[in-house]
Design a protein around this motif. Structure first.
Motif, mmCIF file in Angstrom:
data_model
loop_
_atom_site.group_PDB
_atom_site.id
_atom_site.type_symbol
_atom_site.label_atom_id
_atom_site.label_comp_id
_atom_site.label_asym_id
_atom_site.label_seq_id
_atom_site.Cartn_x
_atom_site.Cartn_y
_atom_site.Cartn_z
ATOM 1 N N HIS A 15 0.626 -1.287 -0.083
ATOM 2 C CA HIS A 15 -0.074 -0.769 0.252
ATOM 3 C C HIS A 15 0.955 1.287 0.159
ATOM 4 O O HIS A 15 0.416 2.558 0.439
ATOM 5 C CB HIS A 15 -1.111 0.029 1.206
ATOM 6 C CG HIS A 15 -2.277 0.474 0.746
ATOM 7 N ND1 HIS A 15 -2.412 1.874 0.795
ATOM 8 C CD2 HIS A 15 -3.422 -0.046 0.885
ATOM 9 C CE1 HIS A 15 -3.521 2.426 0.981
ATOM 10 N NE2 HIS A 15 -4.432 1.398 0.688
ATOM 11 N N THR A 16 1.942 1.294 -0.545
ATOM 12 C CA THR A 16 2.441 2.672 -0.602
ATOM 13 C C THR A 16 2.219 3.710 -1.396
ATOM 14 O O THR A 16 1.224 3.081 -2.740
ATOM 15 C CB THR A 16 3.733 2.366 -2.057
ATOM 16 O OG1 THR A 16 4.770 1.530 -0.700
ATOM 17 C CG2 THR A 16 4.747 3.490 -2.351
ATOM 18 N N TYR A 17 2.010 4.808 -1.039
ATOM 19 C CA TYR A 17 1.607 6.193 -1.810
ATOM 20 C C TYR A 17 2.918 6.550 -2.242
ATOM 21 O O TYR A 17 3.874 7.147 -2.206
ATOM 22 C CB TYR A 17 1.193 7.175 -1.401
ATOM 23 C CG TYR A 17 -0.008 6.362 0.212
ATOM 24 C CD1 TYR A 17 -1.260 7.051 -0.495
ATOM 25 C CD2 TYR A 17 0.090 5.861 0.642
ATOM 26 C CE1 TYR A 17 -2.365 7.117 0.618
ATOM 27 C CE2 TYR A 17 -1.159 5.526 1.371
ATOM 28 C CZ TYR A 17 -2.369 6.057 1.121
ATOM 29 O OH TYR A 17 -3.568 5.719 1.895
ATOM 30 N N PHE A 18 2.694 6.890 -4.060
ATOM 31 C CA PHE A 18 4.188 7.394 -4.577
ATOM 32 C C PHE A 18 4.071 9.121 -4.998
ATOM 33 O O PHE A 18 3.031 9.758 -5.096
ATOM 34 C CB PHE A 18 3.988 6.269 -5.699
ATOM 35 C CG PHE A 18 4.994 5.950 -5.614
ATOM 36 C CD1 PHE A 18 5.799 5.666 -5.890
ATOM 37 C CD2 PHE A 18 4.169 3.754 -5.934
ATOM 38 C CE1 PHE A 18 6.665 4.082 -5.401
ATOM 39 C CE2 PHE A 18 5.158 2.839 -6.003
ATOM 40 C CZ PHE A 18 5.768 3.267 -5.815
ATOM 41 N N ASN A 19 4.632 9.858 -5.035
ATOM 42 C CA ASN A 19 4.668 11.273 -5.204
ATOM 43 C C ASN A 19 6.232 11.776 -5.488
ATOM 44 O O ASN A 19 7.131 11.267 -5.090
ATOM 45 C CB ASN A 19 4.817 12.214 -3.902
ATOM 46 C CG ASN A 19 4.480 13.487 -4.495
ATOM 47 O OD1 ASN A 19 5.324 14.055 -5.555
ATOM 48 N ND2 ASN A 19 4.409 14.441 -3.655
ATOM 49 N N LEU A 20 6.229 11.275 -7.135
ATOM 50 C CA LEU A 20 7.512 11.394 -8.054
ATOM 51 C C LEU A 20 8.429 12.736 -7.691
ATOM 52 O O LEU A 20 9.694 12.976 -8.172
ATOM 53 C CB LEU A 20 7.120 10.865 -8.879
ATOM 54 C CG LEU A 20 6.866 9.497 -8.822
ATOM 55 C CD1 LEU A 20 6.999 8.982 -10.639
ATOM 56 C CD2 LEU A 20 7.692 8.389 -8.472
ATOM 57 N N SER A 21 7.406 13.480 -7.388
ATOM 58 C CA SER A 21 8.327 14.602 -6.925
ATOM 59 C C SER A 21 9.521 14.967 -6.107
ATOM 60 O O SER A 21 10.090 15.848 -6.362
ATOM 61 C CB SER A 21 6.953 15.880 -6.809
ATOM 62 O OG SER A 21 6.579 15.789 -5.332
ATOM 63 N N GLY A 22 9.042 14.434 -5.256
ATOM 64 C CA GLY A 22 10.031 14.030 -4.182
ATOM 65 C C GLY A 22 10.360 15.032 -3.360
ATOM 66 O O GLY A 22 10.976 14.900 -2.344
ATOM 67 N N ASP A 23 8.668 16.013 -3.400
ATOM 68 C CA ASP A 23 8.409 16.758 -1.918
ATOM 69 C C ASP A 23 7.368 16.856 -1.901
ATOM 70 O O ASP A 23 5.825 16.824 -2.782
ATOM 71 C CB ASP A 23 8.931 18.151 -2.886
ATOM 72 C CG ASP A 23 8.662 19.285 -2.192
ATOM 73 O OD1 ASP A 23 7.423 18.948 -0.812
ATOM 74 O OD2 ASP A 23 8.647 20.588 -2.142
ATOM 75 N N ALA A 24 6.789 16.177 -0.750
ATOM 76 C CA ALA A 24 4.763 16.189 -0.083
ATOM 77 C C ALA A 24 4.151 17.482 -0.634
ATOM 78 O O ALA A 24 3.140 17.045 -0.070
ATOM 79 C CB ALA A 24 5.186 14.765 0.955
ATOM 80 N N ARG A 25 5.306 18.444 -0.386
ATOM 81 C CA ARG A 25 4.328 19.646 -0.537
ATOM 82 C C ARG A 25 3.541 19.865 -1.665
ATOM 83 O O ARG A 25 2.492 20.335 -2.252
ATOM 84 C CB ARG A 25 4.823 20.631 -0.281
ATOM 85 C CG ARG A 25 5.847 21.213 1.576
ATOM 86 C CD ARG A 25 6.996 21.627 1.174
ATOM 87 N NE ARG A 25 8.179 21.691 0.773
ATOM 88 C CZ ARG A 25 8.959 22.641 0.265
ATOM 89 N NH1 ARG A 25 9.373 23.603 0.957
ATOM 90 N NH2 ARG A 25 9.883 22.161 0.015
ATOM 91 N N GLU A 26 4.128 18.820 -2.776
ATOM 92 C CA GLU A 26 3.651 18.971 -4.204
ATOM 93 C C GLU A 26 2.472 18.058 -4.231
ATOM 94 O O GLU A 26 2.555 16.356 -3.468
ATOM 95 C CB GLU A 26 4.940 18.861 -5.298
ATOM 96 C CG GLU A 26 5.446 19.590 -5.096
ATOM 97 C CD GLU A 26 5.183 21.132 -5.397
ATOM 98 O OE1 GLU A 26 4.179 20.939 -6.634
ATOM 99 O OE2 GLU A 26 6.077 21.949 -4.926
ATOM 100 N N SER A 27 1.612 18.532 -4.989
ATOM 101 C CA SER A 27 0.209 17.192 -5.031
ATOM 102 C C SER A 27 0.851 16.325 -6.203
ATOM 103 O O SER A 27 1.845 16.625 -7.336
ATOM 104 C CB SER A 27 -1.256 18.166 -5.512
ATOM 105 O OG SER A 27 -2.503 17.080 -5.809
ATOM 106 N N ILE A 28 0.173 15.041 -6.666
ATOM 107 C CA ILE A 28 0.082 14.933 -7.703
ATOM 108 C C ILE A 28 -0.719 14.764 -8.562
ATOM 109 O O ILE A 28 -0.391 13.956 -9.670
ATOM 110 C CB ILE A 28 -0.006 13.183 -7.179
ATOM 111 C CG1 ILE A 28 -0.951 12.477 -6.423
ATOM 112 C CG2 ILE A 28 1.650 12.407 -6.154
ATOM 113 C CD1 ILE A 28 -2.456 12.762 -7.529
#
Length: 330
Positions: A164-177
């Motif tokens: 159940h991994t959540y990916f955010n490829l920006s490397g910055d969780a302040r950014e939306s997917i």
């Protein structure tokens, strides 16, 4: 909770936890070689225990997905389970599901692998039979993180385990997917009601906001009126099983790219619609739309889905699934 880190020659590394056999951190290079954490998660076991609902990075089961009215029917079995989403049984139960227990570290064949074991006793969360589960992660020098999950039982029992991994490829969780570009190799999704329970049959994605057969920006056409608290996706995609990857994900600003291949027939796509605002790993802000799950799995038995294979395994049978996340940048 013990932590293990796998690292390859590119500097890509995966931090893994014995609590829930979970992926805590995945550092991957962008197009300029800068490393960034591309998954959501927490820093400590206490945080995971206090915020269990998102299932950040966890191995989920025994049965991932939803079982209507916490009553399993299928494969010649019928029994009650523990409800934990209203009257529904979700992701293995509230207290002793696979994401809520400490796994034992097994013997890895090389320094590039981590192996976790857990023996779920007969009756845990209502499930029959003792289930012996092995979850293995392997990070290659081709920038592939391979996940293999196997299980065996001493009595007939349903099994459907996912990561159940959540990916955010920006490397910055302040950014939306929402600015990520997504491709899903699927022409249909399972028809479901407002509780996200199957109602029978499939819905073709052509001409709908759920159509990602050609890569496109996630935020261009999110399904309004879906009943989700954030206007995102939480749907089971029936994979076309073509030569293409099951899914690809790309973040144009960083260049990071993810390709997913799997042995499993469906992909649960979830854009984190119900993540409550919380400070995640390294104080990164987590919330709705800050990560996307692309969960390879099977479809739990339901009287509304008589044509799907049962997920019940018997003594002497072996549950096995393999998913590969290939990382790159362009």
């Amino acid at each position: 909770m013990a932590l293990l880190r796998l690292t390859n020659r590119h500097g890509t590394s995966a931090l893994l936890s014995t609590f829930g056999a979970r992926l805590v951190e995945l550092l991957a290079p962008d197009r300029d070689g800068a490393l960034g954490n591309i998954v959501l998660g927490h820093d400590t076991e206490q945080q995971y225990r206090a915020d269990p609902g998102p299932y950040f990075g966890a191995t989920v089961g025994r049965v991932a997905g939803r079982v209507a009215d916490a009553h399993f029917i299928g494969g010649g079995l019928e029994f009650d389970l523990q409800p934990n989403e209203g009257s529904t049984h979700l992701h293995g139960g509230p207290s002793r599901a696979l994401d809520r227990v400490e796994w034992r570290i097994g013997e890895a064949p090389d320094g590039a692998s981590a192996v976790f074991h857990y023996a779920s006793p007969d009756g845990e969360e209502g499930y029959p039979g003792t289930l012996d589960v092995t979850c293995s992660y392997r990070l290659t020098d081709d920038n592939e993180l391979e996940l293999e999950i196997t299980a065996e039982t001493d009595a007939a029992t349903p099994v459907n385990i996912v990561n159940h991994t959540y990916f955010n490829l920006s490397g910055d969780a302040r950014e939306s997917i929402v600015d990520h570009e997504l491709m899903i190799d699927a022409s249909a999704i399972l028809a479901a009601d407002k509780r996200l329970l199957p109602v029978g049959g499939v819905l073709k994605v052509a001409g709908t906001p759920y159509d990602f057969r050609l890569a496109r920006r996630i935020g261009d056409d999110l399904p309004a009126g879906s009943g989700e608290p954030w206007p995102g996706i939480d749907s089971t995609y029936v994979l076309d099983q073509s030569a293409r990857p099951a899914a690809t994900l790309w973040d144009p600003p960083s260049g990071r790219h993810l390709e997913i291949r799997t042995t499993e027939p469906t992909l649960q796509v979830y854009t984190g619609n119900r993540i409550e605002p919380v400070a995640g790993r390294s104080s990164a802000p987590h919330g709705a739309g800050k990560g996307i799950c692309l969960e390879a799995h099977r479809v739990p038995d339901s009287p509304t889905l008589p044509d799907w294979p049962s997920i019940v395994i018997q003594p002497g049978e072996r549950y096995a699934q393999r998913t590969v996340w290939r990382l790159g940048a362009r």
